[in-house]
Design an enzyme around this catalytic site. Structure first.
Site, PDB file in Angstrom:
ATOM      1  N   GLN A  78       0.846  -1.194   0.000  1.00 34.57           N
ATOM      2  CA  GLN A  78       0.000   0.000   0.000  1.00 34.57           C
ATOM      3  C   GLN A  78       0.883   1.246   0.000  1.00 34.57           C
ATOM      4  OE1 GLN A  78      -3.550  -0.529   2.876  1.00 34.57           O
ATOM      5  NE2 GLN A  78      -1.954  -1.810   3.725  1.00 34.57           N
ATOM      6  N   ASN A  79       2.184   1.040   0.246  1.00 35.75           N
ATOM      7  CA  ASN A  79       3.096   2.162   0.422  1.00 35.75           C
ATOM      8  C   ASN A  79       3.524   2.774  -0.909  1.00 35.75           C
ATOM      9  OD1 ASN A  79       2.908   1.475   3.095  1.00 35.75           O
ATOM     10  ND2 ASN A  79       4.889   0.412   3.171  1.00 35.75           N
ATOM     11  N   HIS A  97      -1.361   1.353  -4.356  1.00 31.32           N
ATOM     12  CA  HIS A  97      -1.729   2.760  -4.233  1.00 31.32           C
ATOM     13  C   HIS A  97      -0.784   3.702  -4.959  1.00 31.32           C
ATOM     14  CE1 HIS A  97      -3.932   1.498  -0.297  1.00 31.32           C
ATOM     15  NE2 HIS A  97      -4.596   1.181  -1.378  1.00 31.32           N
ATOM     16  N   CYS A 108       0.432  13.503 -15.838  1.00 33.54           N
ATOM     17  CA  CYS A 108      -0.276  14.716 -16.210  1.00 33.54           C
ATOM     18  C   CYS A 108      -1.770  14.614 -15.897  1.00 33.54           C
ATOM     19  CB  CYS A 108      -0.073  14.992 -17.712  1.00 33.54           C
ATOM     20  SG  CYS A 108      -0.834  16.553 -18.206  1.00 33.54           S
ATOM     21  N   CYS A 111       2.122  19.331 -22.409  1.00 33.69           N
ATOM     22  CA  CYS A 111       0.917  20.113 -22.730  1.00 33.69           C
ATOM     23  C   CYS A 111       0.740  21.337 -21.838  1.00 33.69           C
ATOM     24  CB  CYS A 111      -0.340  19.225 -22.604  1.00 33.69           C
ATOM     25  SG  CYS A 111      -0.822  18.906 -20.895  1.00 33.69           S
ATOM     26  N   SER A 161      -2.830  -0.906   9.408  1.00 34.78           N
ATOM     27  CA  SER A 161      -3.941  -0.819  10.363  1.00 34.78           C
ATOM     28  C   SER A 161      -5.157  -1.576   9.835  1.00 34.78           C
ATOM     29  CB  SER A 161      -4.302   0.647  10.602  1.00 34.78           C
ATOM     30  OG  SER A 161      -4.574   1.276   9.354  1.00 34.78           O
ATOM     31  N   ASN A 194       2.693  -6.411  13.685  1.00 37.08           N
ATOM     32  CA  ASN A 194       2.250  -5.050  13.965  1.00 37.08           C
ATOM     33  C   ASN A 194       2.655  -4.692  15.391  1.00 37.08           C
ATOM     34  OD1 ASN A 194       0.567  -2.661  14.316  1.00 37.08           O
ATOM     35  ND2 ASN A 194      -0.457  -3.329  12.436  1.00 37.08           N
TER      36      ASN A 194
HETATM   37  C1  BV8 Z   1     -11.858   2.995  -3.520  1.00 41.10           C
HETATM   38  C2  BV8 Z   1      -1.997   6.666  -1.409  1.00 41.10           C
HETATM   39  C3  BV8 Z   1     -13.758   2.980  -4.940  1.00 41.10           C
HETATM   40  C4  BV8 Z   1      -2.045   8.133  -1.147  1.00 41.10           C
HETATM   41  C5  BV8 Z   1      -3.744   5.663  -0.023  1.00 41.10           C
HETATM   42  C6  BV8 Z   1     -16.082   3.301   4.568  1.00 41.10           C
HETATM   43  C7  BV8 Z   1     -15.830   1.977   4.928  1.00 41.10           C
HETATM   44  C8  BV8 Z   1     -14.932   1.200   4.193  1.00 41.10           C
HETATM   45  C9  BV8 Z   1     -14.279   1.741   3.077  1.00 41.10           C
HETATM   46  C10 BV8 Z   1     -14.552   3.042   2.747  1.00 41.10           C
HETATM   47  C11 BV8 Z   1     -15.442   3.821   3.475  1.00 41.10           C
HETATM   48  N1  BV8 Z   1     -15.468   5.038   2.918  1.00 41.10           N
HETATM   49  C12 BV8 Z   1     -14.636   5.064   1.860  1.00 41.10           C
HETATM   50  C13 BV8 Z   1     -14.096   3.848   1.729  1.00 41.10           C
HETATM   51  C14 BV8 Z   1     -13.160   3.428   0.698  1.00 41.10           C
HETATM   52  C15 BV8 Z   1     -11.769   3.947   1.041  1.00 41.10           C
HETATM   53  C16 BV8 Z   1     -11.335   3.475   2.392  1.00 41.10           C
HETATM   54  O1  BV8 Z   1     -10.966   2.316   2.568  1.00 41.10           O
HETATM   55  N2  BV8 Z   1     -11.392   4.391   3.379  1.00 41.10           N
HETATM   56  C17 BV8 Z   1     -11.008   4.014   4.728  1.00 41.10           C
HETATM   57  C18 BV8 Z   1     -10.126   5.095   5.326  1.00 41.10           C
HETATM   58  C19 BV8 Z   1     -12.277   3.826   5.556  1.00 41.10           C
HETATM   59  N3  BV8 Z   1     -10.907   3.373   0.025  1.00 41.10           N
HETATM   60  C20 BV8 Z   1     -10.700   4.065  -1.094  1.00 41.10           C
HETATM   61  O2  BV8 Z   1     -11.112   5.175  -1.302  1.00 41.10           O
HETATM   62  C21 BV8 Z   1      -9.915   3.321  -2.163  1.00 41.10           C
HETATM   63  N4  BV8 Z   1     -10.626   3.455  -3.404  1.00 41.10           N
HETATM   64  O3  BV8 Z   1     -12.448   2.383  -2.674  1.00 41.10           O
HETATM   65  O4  BV8 Z   1     -12.389   3.325  -4.743  1.00 41.10           O
HETATM   66  C22 BV8 Z   1     -14.015   3.221  -6.363  1.00 41.10           C
HETATM   67  C23 BV8 Z   1     -14.269   2.130  -7.199  1.00 41.10           C
HETATM   68  C24 BV8 Z   1     -14.569   2.366  -8.519  1.00 41.10           C
HETATM   69  C25 BV8 Z   1     -14.573   3.685  -9.028  1.00 41.10           C
HETATM   70  C26 BV8 Z   1     -14.275   4.764  -8.176  1.00 41.10           C
HETATM   71  C27 BV8 Z   1     -13.998   4.541  -6.830  1.00 41.10           C
HETATM   72  C28 BV8 Z   1      -8.548   3.967  -2.343  1.00 41.10           C
HETATM   73  C29 BV8 Z   1      -7.725   3.732  -1.110  1.00 41.10           C
HETATM   74  C30 BV8 Z   1      -6.292   4.206  -1.370  1.00 41.10           C
HETATM   75  C31 BV8 Z   1      -6.079   5.553  -0.747  1.00 41.10           C
HETATM   76  N5  BV8 Z   1      -4.659   5.927  -0.898  1.00 41.10           N
HETATM   77  N6  BV8 Z   1      -2.444   5.975  -0.214  1.00 41.10           N
HETATM   78  C32 BV8 Z   1      -0.985   8.539  -0.166  1.00 41.10           C
HETATM   79  O5  BV8 Z   1      -0.295   7.677   0.419  1.00 41.10           O
HETATM   80  O6  BV8 Z   1      -0.840   9.759  -0.005  1.00 41.10           O
HETATM   81  S1  BV8 Z   1      -4.176   4.831   1.399  1.00 41.10           S
HETATM   82  C33 BV8 Z   1      -3.050   5.320   2.553  1.00 41.10           C
HETATM   83  O7  BV8 Z   1      -3.624   5.137   3.812  1.00 41.10           O
HETATM   84  C34 BV8 Z   1      -1.840   4.458   2.544  1.00 41.10           C
HETATM   85  O8  BV8 Z   1      -1.460   4.053   1.281  1.00 41.10           O
HETATM   86  C35 BV8 Z   1      -2.246   3.310   3.385  1.00 41.10           C
HETATM   87  O9  BV8 Z   1      -2.769   2.294   2.611  1.00 41.10           O
HETATM   88  C36 BV8 Z   1      -3.370   3.869   4.200  1.00 41.10           C
HETATM   89  C37 BV8 Z   1      -2.933   3.900   5.624  1.00 41.10           C
HETATM   90  O10 BV8 Z   1      -2.934   2.571   6.002  1.00 41.10           O
HETATM   91  P1  BV8 Z   1      -1.638   1.893   6.625  1.00 41.10           P
HETATM   92  O11 BV8 Z   1      -0.638   1.663   5.556  1.00 41.10           O
HETATM   93  O12 BV8 Z   1      -2.165   0.723   7.339  1.00 41.10           O
HETATM   94  O13 BV8 Z   1      -0.999   2.957   7.597  1.00 41.10           O
HETATM   95  P2  BV8 Z   1      -1.555   3.394   9.028  1.00 41.10           P
HETATM   96  O14 BV8 Z   1      -0.780   4.594   9.430  1.00 41.10           O
HETATM   97  O15 BV8 Z   1      -3.051   3.438   8.995  1.00 41.10           O
HETATM   98  O16 BV8 Z   1      -1.175   2.161   9.983  1.00 41.10           O
HETATM   99  C38 BV8 Z   1       0.189   1.885  10.237  1.00 41.10           C
HETATM  100  C39 BV8 Z   1       0.197   0.565  10.984  1.00 41.10           C
HETATM  101  O17 BV8 Z   1       1.549   0.202  11.216  1.00 41.10           O
HETATM  102  C40 BV8 Z   1      -0.467   0.658  12.357  1.00 41.10           C
HETATM  103  O18 BV8 Z   1      -1.270  -0.499  12.530  1.00 41.10           O
HETATM  104  C41 BV8 Z   1       0.714   0.642  13.343  1.00 41.10           C
HETATM  105  O19 BV8 Z   1       0.381  -0.018  14.543  1.00 41.10           O
HETATM  106  C42 BV8 Z   1       1.727  -0.160  12.568  1.00 41.10           C
HETATM  107  N7  BV8 Z   1       3.133   0.125  12.881  1.00 41.10           N
HETATM  108  C43 BV8 Z   1       3.710   1.318  13.189  1.00 41.10           C
HETATM  109  N8  BV8 Z   1       5.055   1.143  13.341  1.00 41.10           N
HETATM  110  C44 BV8 Z   1       5.300  -0.180  13.107  1.00 41.10           C
HETATM  111  C45 BV8 Z   1       4.087  -0.832  12.812  1.00 41.10           C
HETATM  112  N9  BV8 Z   1       3.995  -2.144  12.545  1.00 41.10           N
HETATM  113  C46 BV8 Z   1       5.147  -2.857  12.570  1.00 41.10           C
HETATM  114  N10 BV8 Z   1       6.355  -2.308  12.830  1.00 41.10           N
HETATM  115  C47 BV8 Z   1       6.472  -0.979  13.092  1.00 41.10           C
HETATM  116  N11 BV8 Z   1       7.698  -0.463  13.349  1.00 41.10           N
HETATM  117 ZN    ZN Z   2       0.210  16.968 -20.256  1.00 41.80          ZN
END
Ligand code: BV8
Ligand code: ZN
Length: 238
Positions: A90-91, A108, A116, A140, A179, A203
Site C-alpha cells: 500500500q506504500n 496505491h 499529467c 501540454c 492498520s 504489527n
Molecule cells: C476505492 C496513497 C472505490 C495516497 C492511499 C467506509 C468503509 C470502508 C471503506 C470506505 C469507506 N469510505 C470510503 C471507503 C473506501 C476507502 C477506504 O478504505 N477508506 C477508509 C479510510 C475507511 N478506500 C478508497 O477510497 C480506495 N478506493 O475504494 O475506490 C471506487 C471504485 C470504482 C470507481 C471509483 C472509486 C482507495 C484507497 C487508497 C487511498 N490511498 N495511499 C498517499 O499515500 O498519499 S491509502 C493510505 O492510507 C496508505 O497508502 C495506506 O494504505 C493507508 C494507511 O494505512 P496503513 O498503511 O495501514 O498505515 P496506518 O498509518 O493506517 O497504519 C500503520 C500501521 O503500522 C499501524 O497499525 C501501526 O500499529 C503499525 N506500525 C507502526 N510502526 C510499526 C508498525 N507495525 C510494525 N512495525 C512498526 N515499526
Molecule cells: Zn500533459
C-alpha cells in the site's frame, strides 16, 4: 520439502522504522495538523492543488532521506529464494524496490512517479523539493499530479486482480505494518484464510485482522519479521 506459496501485504508501519511517518502519526504530526485523508483526495486537489502538492512535496523530501530497514531487506531476501512469492504494498515511498524486492504490486501508486492531469504524459521524478510547485507537464503545459491512488479513486483493476489471485493461491499471507482499515487492500489477506491458508500479522498493536490471524507478532516488524524468516528459512531448508 517445497517451500510454501507466500503473499505479503505491507502498509506504512513497515517503513516506520526507516523514519517515514505512518498515516496515523502523520495525522498527529506537527505539520499543519492536516489529516492525510483530507488531503489525499481528488476533491482536495481540485479545490487547492498547491496545498495538496505542499503535502506531497513535504513527504517526498522526508522520504528522499529514508533508507530501507531490516523488514524491507528481509522481504527482498524472501523474494530472492522463494519460488512463489508476491509482495503487495500500500506504500508509495519506494523503499521496497530500493531494498531489492522484485515481484512487487503497487496498490496505491508511487510518490516518485508524476503524471499529467490532462494528457498521457508521466515521468519518474525524484527531485525534492520540486520547483516549480505544482510541477507542469512539459508536453501540454497542464499541472502534473502524484501518480498515487487517492481516497475515492479506483485502484488499477489489473493490479488488484493480480494481488487477489496471489492471496487466493497463497499458503501463507503475511500482513505487515498495516492498520487494515483501508479497502480494498485490507480484504486481500482474507482470500488466503478463506482457502485454508495461514495469516501471520506483524504489527505494534492488534488490528481488525488480529482476531482472524493464525498468529500476531507484536513489536517492530524490523525486528519481528527477520526473526520469523530466519526460523522459517531453516525449517524449509532455504
Ligand atoms: C476505492 C496513497 C472505490 C495516497 C492511499 C467506509 C468503509 C470502508 C471503506 C470506505 C469507506 N469510505 C470510503 C471507503 C473506501 C476507502 C477506504 O478504505 N477508506 C477508509 C479510510 C475507511 N478506500 C478508497 O477510497 C480506495 N478506493 O475504494 O475506490 C471506487 C471504485 C470504482 C470507481 C471509483 C472509486 C482507495 C484507497 C487508497 C487511498 N490511498 N495511499 C498517499 O499515500 O498519499 S491509502 C493510505 O492510507 C496508505 O497508502 C495506506 O494504505 C493507508 C494507511 O494505512 P496503513 O498503511 O495501514 O498505515 P496506518 O498509518 O493506517 O497504519 C500503520 C500501521 O503500522 C499501524 O497499525 C501501526 O500499529 C503499525 N506500525 C507502526 N510502526 C510499526 C508498525 N507495525 C510494525 N512495525 C512498526 N515499526
Ligand atoms: Zn500533459
Amino acid at each position: 520439502m517445497t517451500p510454501p506459496r507466500i503473499a505479503v501485504l505491507t502498509g506504512a508501519g513497515v517503513s516506520a522504522g526507516s523514519g517515514v511517518p505512518t498515516f496515523r502519526d502523520a495525522a498527529g504530526s506537527l505539520w499543519r495538523q492536516y489529516n492525510p485523508q483530507d488531503l489525499a483526495t481528488p476533491e482536495a486537489f481540485q479545490r487547492d492543488p498547491v496545498t495538496v502538492w505542499e503535502f506531497y512535496d513535504w513527504r517526498r523530501q522526508l522520504m528522499a532521506d529514508c533508507q530501507p530497514n531490516a523488514a524491507h531487506e528481509t522481504l527482498a531476501a524472501m523474494d530472492a529464494v522463494l519460488p512463489d512469492f508476491t509482495l503487495v504494498t500500500q506504500n508509495i515511498d519506494g523503499l521496497h524496490p530500493l531494498a531489492g524486492s522484485k515481484r512487487i504490486l503497487y496498490l496505491h501508486g508511487d510518490i516518485w512517479n508524476l503524471r499529467c492531469t490532462s494528457c498521457s504524459y508521466s515521468e519518474v521524478n525524484r527531485q525534492a523539493p520540486l520547483d516549480p510547485l505544482p510541477p507542469i507537464c512539459p508536453q501540454c503545459g497542464e499541472m502534473l499530479r502524484p501518480d498515487v491512488v487517492w481516497f475515492g479513486e479506483a485502484l488499477d483493476l489489473d493490479i488488484l486482480h493480480q494481488a487477489s489471485v496471489a492471496f487466493t493461491l497463497a499458503d501463507i499471507a503475511l500482513v505487515i505494518g498495516t492498520s487494515a482499515v483501508v479497502y480494498p487492500a485490507a480484504q486481500l489477506p482474507l482470500n488466503t484464510l478463506n482457502r485454508g491458508g495461514k495469516l501471520y500479522e506483524f504489527n505494534m498493536e492488534r488490528t481488525p485482522l488480529s482476531g482472524l490471524a493464525t498468529a500476531t507478532f507484536l513489536g517492530p516488524s524490523e525486528e519481528t519479521l527477520p526473526r520469523w524468516w530466519d526460523e522459517r528459512r531453516q525449517a524449509w531448508g532455504l
